[in-house]
Write a protein that holds these residues in place. Structure first.
Motif, PDB file in Angstrom:
ATOM      1  N   ALA A 165       0.827  -1.208   0.000  1.00 14.41           N
ATOM      2  CA  ALA A 165       0.000   0.000   0.000  1.00 14.41           C
ATOM      3  C   ALA A 165       0.863   1.260   0.000  1.00 14.41           C
ATOM      4  O   ALA A 165       0.532   2.255  -0.669  1.00 14.41           O
ATOM      5  CB  ALA A 165      -0.943  -0.008   1.198  1.00 14.41           C
ATOM      6  N   HIS A 166       1.980   1.222   0.741  1.00 17.70           N
ATOM      7  CA  HIS A 166       2.885   2.374   0.741  1.00 17.70           C
ATOM      8  C   HIS A 166       3.484   2.585  -0.643  1.00 17.70           C
ATOM      9  O   HIS A 166       3.616   3.730  -1.108  1.00 17.70           O
ATOM     10  CB  HIS A 166       4.001   2.158   1.763  1.00 17.70           C
ATOM     11  N   ALA A 167       3.881   1.498  -1.298  1.00 19.60           N
ATOM     12  CA  ALA A 167       4.458   1.624  -2.643  1.00 19.60           C
ATOM     13  C   ALA A 167       3.438   2.177  -3.636  1.00 19.60           C
ATOM     14  O   ALA A 167       3.765   3.026  -4.483  1.00 19.60           O
ATOM     15  CB  ALA A 167       4.970   0.259  -3.107  1.00 19.60           C
ATOM     16  N   GLN A 168       2.182   1.705  -3.544  1.00 13.21           N
ATOM     17  CA  GLN A 168       1.150   2.225  -4.443  1.00 13.21           C
ATOM     18  C   GLN A 168       0.879   3.701  -4.186  1.00 13.21           C
ATOM     19  O   GLN A 168       0.698   4.488  -5.125  1.00 13.21           O
ATOM     20  CB  GLN A 168      -0.133   1.408  -4.272  1.00 13.21           C
ATOM     21  N   LEU A 169       0.857   4.096  -2.911  1.00 12.44           N
ATOM     22  CA  LEU A 169       0.640   5.505  -2.593  1.00 12.44           C
ATOM     23  C   LEU A 169       1.792   6.364  -3.092  1.00 12.44           C
ATOM     24  O   LEU A 169       1.586   7.472  -3.605  1.00 12.44           O
ATOM     25  CB  LEU A 169       0.468   5.658  -1.079  1.00 12.44           C
ATOM     26  N   HIS A 170       3.021   5.846  -2.972  1.00  8.53           N
ATOM     27  CA  HIS A 170       4.177   6.587  -3.465  1.00  8.53           C
ATOM     28  C   HIS A 170       4.121   6.747  -4.976  1.00  8.53           C
ATOM     29  O   HIS A 170       4.408   7.832  -5.524  1.00  8.53           O
ATOM     30  CB  HIS A 170       5.459   5.870  -3.040  1.00  8.53           C
ATOM     31  N   GLN A 171       3.752   5.699  -5.677  1.00  7.96           N
ATOM     32  CA  GLN A 171       3.643   5.796  -7.130  1.00  7.96           C
ATOM     33  C   GLN A 171       2.543   6.763  -7.549  1.00  7.96           C
ATOM     34  O   GLN A 171       2.687   7.503  -8.526  1.00  7.96           O
ATOM     35  CB  GLN A 171       3.374   4.407  -7.712  1.00  7.96           C
ATOM     36  N   GLU A 194      -4.550  -5.463  15.106  1.00 10.63           N
ATOM     37  CA  GLU A 194      -4.016  -6.289  14.026  1.00 10.63           C
ATOM     38  C   GLU A 194      -4.243  -5.578  12.696  1.00 10.63           C
ATOM     39  O   GLU A 194      -5.362  -5.180  12.367  1.00 10.63           O
ATOM     40  CB  GLU A 194      -4.697  -7.660  14.019  1.00 10.63           C
ATOM     41  N   ASP A 195      -3.190  -5.446  11.959  1.00  9.50           N
ATOM     42  CA  ASP A 195      -3.266  -4.722  10.689  1.00  9.50           C
ATOM     43  C   ASP A 195      -2.820  -5.635   9.561  1.00  9.50           C
ATOM     44  O   ASP A 195      -1.907  -6.457   9.729  1.00  9.50           O
ATOM     45  CB  ASP A 195      -2.365  -3.477  10.723  1.00  9.50           C
ATOM     46  N   ASP A 196      -3.481  -5.493   8.421  1.00  5.42           N
ATOM     47  CA  ASP A 196      -3.118  -6.268   7.250  1.00  5.42           C
ATOM     48  C   ASP A 196      -1.918  -5.600   6.594  1.00  5.42           C
ATOM     49  O   ASP A 196      -2.043  -4.586   5.904  1.00  5.42           O
ATOM     50  CB  ASP A 196      -4.294  -6.323   6.276  1.00  5.42           C
ATOM     51  N   ARG A 197      -0.723  -6.134   6.879  1.00  9.61           N
ATOM     52  CA  ARG A 197       0.497  -5.490   6.410  1.00  9.61           C
ATOM     53  C   ARG A 197       0.744  -5.724   4.925  1.00  9.61           C
ATOM     54  O   ARG A 197       1.462  -4.977   4.286  1.00  9.61           O
ATOM     55  CB  ARG A 197       1.706  -6.003   7.213  1.00  9.61           C
ATOM     56  N   ASP A 198       0.183  -6.813   4.406  1.00 10.26           N
ATOM     57  CA  ASP A 198       0.419  -7.074   2.982  1.00 10.26           C
ATOM     58  C   ASP A 198      -0.351  -6.120   2.098  1.00 10.26           C
ATOM     59  O   ASP A 198       0.102  -5.732   1.037  1.00 10.26           O
ATOM     60  CB  ASP A 198       0.028  -8.523   2.653  1.00 10.26           C
ATOM     61  N   GLY A 199      -1.552  -5.716   2.570  1.00  8.14           N
ATOM     62  CA  GLY A 199      -2.336  -4.768   1.801  1.00  8.14           C
ATOM     63  C   GLY A 199      -2.883  -5.403   0.546  1.00  8.14           C
ATOM     64  O   GLY A 199      -2.661  -6.575   0.240  1.00  8.14           O
ATOM     65  N   PRO A 200      -3.618  -4.648  -0.220  1.00  5.96           N
ATOM     66  CA  PRO A 200      -4.164  -5.189  -1.483  1.00  5.96           C
ATOM     67  C   PRO A 200      -3.067  -5.441  -2.489  1.00  5.96           C
ATOM     68  O   PRO A 200      -2.001  -4.833  -2.440  1.00  5.96           O
ATOM     69  CB  PRO A 200      -5.117  -4.090  -1.951  1.00  5.96           C
ATOM     70  N   SER A 201      -3.310  -6.332  -3.346  1.00  2.36           N
ATOM     71  CA  SER A 201      -2.304  -6.694  -4.349  1.00  2.36           C
ATOM     72  C   SER A 201      -2.092  -5.542  -5.315  1.00  2.36           C
ATOM     73  O   SER A 201      -3.036  -4.871  -5.737  1.00  2.36           O
ATOM     74  CB  SER A 201      -2.762  -7.939  -5.109  1.00  2.36           C
TER      75      SER A 201
END
Length: 516
Positions: free
Chosen positions: A326-332, A478-485
């Motif tokens: 999710a962080h990578a998608q937000l950065h992009q 508890e947080d979903d660290r993997d996030g959406p694909s």
């Protein structure tokens, strides 16, 4: 013949320093750090993974023109340097070998080394006058007439390098390139045109900061070794403060007259009297219609007892610092948004934006300002749209013990300083755009004495109302660290897209290659 060397910092920045055969490598270090905006006292120079001797000139260092030198961080603990001071005649008659030998830390200045040698500690109990010598001479260079004492300055020769000015004596052994080993210093004296009285005044100006630094270090060590005091009675708090300052021995200080702080005890007595008058009137007895009631803080918080911040004691999972999909998608997405051309706002849009901002500021009815004091205590005040910076300064002076000393209020995270001004252009909400809860730090001005900085900041009656800051516990979620694909989902293509049976479309005849 002039040449140059290239100095590379730890962050791979580089600068070029011009050198000649007589340039000392310690000067190369200082010039490079000045260009790179670094502190030269924290770095050494290496060449091909070997430490360079900073005390030698360029011609004897073995370096070639254009050599690439690397800056490396120096150890914070100063190393020991053995100094041998060669005393001139006739003072050297009573000293075995004519030399005084002692080890000193590398962060000690040349002036402090000379003071140590002449104090008797490093000279086997024999007092030698090095820094305050005077020679008698008549005014008209004849044997007759009134005499005057002229100052004889010490001149040091360290490995061919001559030091004879007060600016040179302020340098440390490390700044001259001596971080370890043995160093021979040859001492001579040179008569100057300054009288002894003028030279002593100049010495007090040059080395005042150095003496203050030594006094602060001694006071800090005395405070750290002293046990914690219990809360004092407001009636006797002023007298206790007068006796808390440690008496410093005058063995290593210069003979020049020191700065007098005689008015300080009177100020402490005045602050103690104000504490007694404030203690007689409790906050419950204050009339709310009185303007003084608005100066009372909403909350008073004590300084934390633990030296470690509470945030550092919270256990942290290392996965919290690992970026997710999710962080990578937000950065992009942000990179894509910043790469697009944007139209500039029109005049109408700018006016609408300013009007919306002014409406947002006008909607703020009150702001809770927390002022953090130098001793880590703090107080809260609630201010309204009509309050200015002068009101906040007046409220702070109402609770501080030493309210006669200057200070300024700074908004952390910026260089904004709240001015002590009662005009509308310094309104806390409209001018400084404060809203919600705001933290403001109190900083003493440069002229405040060190003993005032170490006193308790709050008055006794306000300090008794202080409460401990309670850090809320953060619930674990508890947080979903993997996030959406991040990969886009592809739809399955419909069957028989090639025009086969059941596809609904037939292949044209001209496209067929032939029949079997």
């Amino acid at each position: 013949m002039a040449s140059h060397v290239v100095v590379i910092a730890t962050d791979l920045r580089r600068t070029t320093v011009k050198v000649n055969p007589g340039t000392y490598l310690s000067d190369v270090l200082q010039e490079a750090c000045k260009k790179l905006n670094l502190d030269s006292d924290k770095y050494l120079i290496k060449h091909k993974q070997k430490q360079v001797d900073l005390s030698v000139p360029f011609r004897t260092s073995g370096l070639i023109a254009g050599a690439k030198l690397e800056l490396v961080q120096k150890s914070k603990t100063p190393s020991a340097v053995q100094i041998a001071l060669q005393i001139p005649q006739p003072e050297a008659k009573e000293i075995p070998g004519g030399r005084l030998i002692k080890k000193f830390p590398s962060d000690l200045s040349i002036w402090q080394v000379l003071r140590q040698f002449e104090s008797g500690e490093a000279s086997a109990g024999k007092n030698i006058n090095i820094t305050a010598r005077g020679v008698a001479q008549t005014v008209d260079s004849k044997s007759s007439g009134a005499g005057q004492l002229y100052y004889e300055t010490p001149v040091l020769n360290i490995m061919g390098r001559e030091l004879g000015s007060f600016a040179d004596f302020q340098k440390t052994l490390s700044q001259l390139g001596h971080n370890s080993g043995n160093v021979l210093i040859r001492l001579t004296f040179r008569r100057t045109d300054q009288t002894l009285y003028e030279a002593m005044e100049q010495i007090s100006v040059f080395f005042k900061e150095e003496e203050k630094k030594k006094e602060d270090e001694k006071k800090e060590s005395a405070v750290s070794n002293a046990p914690e005091d219990k809360p004092k009675d407001p009636a006797t708090d002023g007298d206790v403060l007068m006796t808390e300052a440690p008496i410093e021995p005058a063995s290593n200080t210069t003979e020049a007259p020191q700065e007098d702080h005689s008015p300080a005890p009177q100020v402490v007595q005045d602050s103690a009297a104000s504490q007694q008058s404030d203690a007689q009137q409790t906050p419950n007895e204050i009339n709310n219609s009185d303007p003084q009631s608005r100066l009372q803080p909403v909350n008073v918080f004590l300084a934390p007892t633990n030296s470690t911040p509470a945030a550092a004691l919270v256990p942290v999972d290392d996965r919290d610092f690992t970026p997710t999909v999710a962080h990578a998608q937000l950065h992009q997405a942000r990179l894509l948004e910043s790469s697009r051309n944007k139209r500039l706002l029109s005049d109408k849009e700018i006016e609408e934006k300013e009007a919306a901002e002014q409406a947002k500021i006008a909607a703020v009815k009150s702001v809770l300002i927390k002022v953090r004091f130098p001793d880590n205590t703090s107080s809260d005040w609630e201010v309204g749209p009509s309050d200015t910076g002068a009101f906040l300064y007046q409220a702070v002076r109402h609770v501080m013990a030493s309210n006669d000393y200057p200070f300024h209020l700074v908004i952390p995270g910026s260089k904004t300083v709240i001015k002590d001004d009662d005009t509308p252009k310094h309104s806390l909400i409209r001018a400084y755009k404060l809203s919600g809860r705001v933290l403001v730090s109190l900083v003493w001005n440069d002229g405040v004495p060190p003993e005032v900085r170490k006193r308790p900041f709050l008055k006794a009656n306000f300090a008794q109302q202080g409460q401990t800051i309670k850090v809320p516990e953060i619930p674990t979620v508890e947080d979903d660290r993997d996030g959406p694909s991040a990969a886009p989902q592809t739809q399955k293509p419909p069957a028989n897209r090639d025009g086969g049976e059941g596809s609904g479309k037939k292949m044209p005849k001209w496209f067929k290659l032939g029949k079997k």
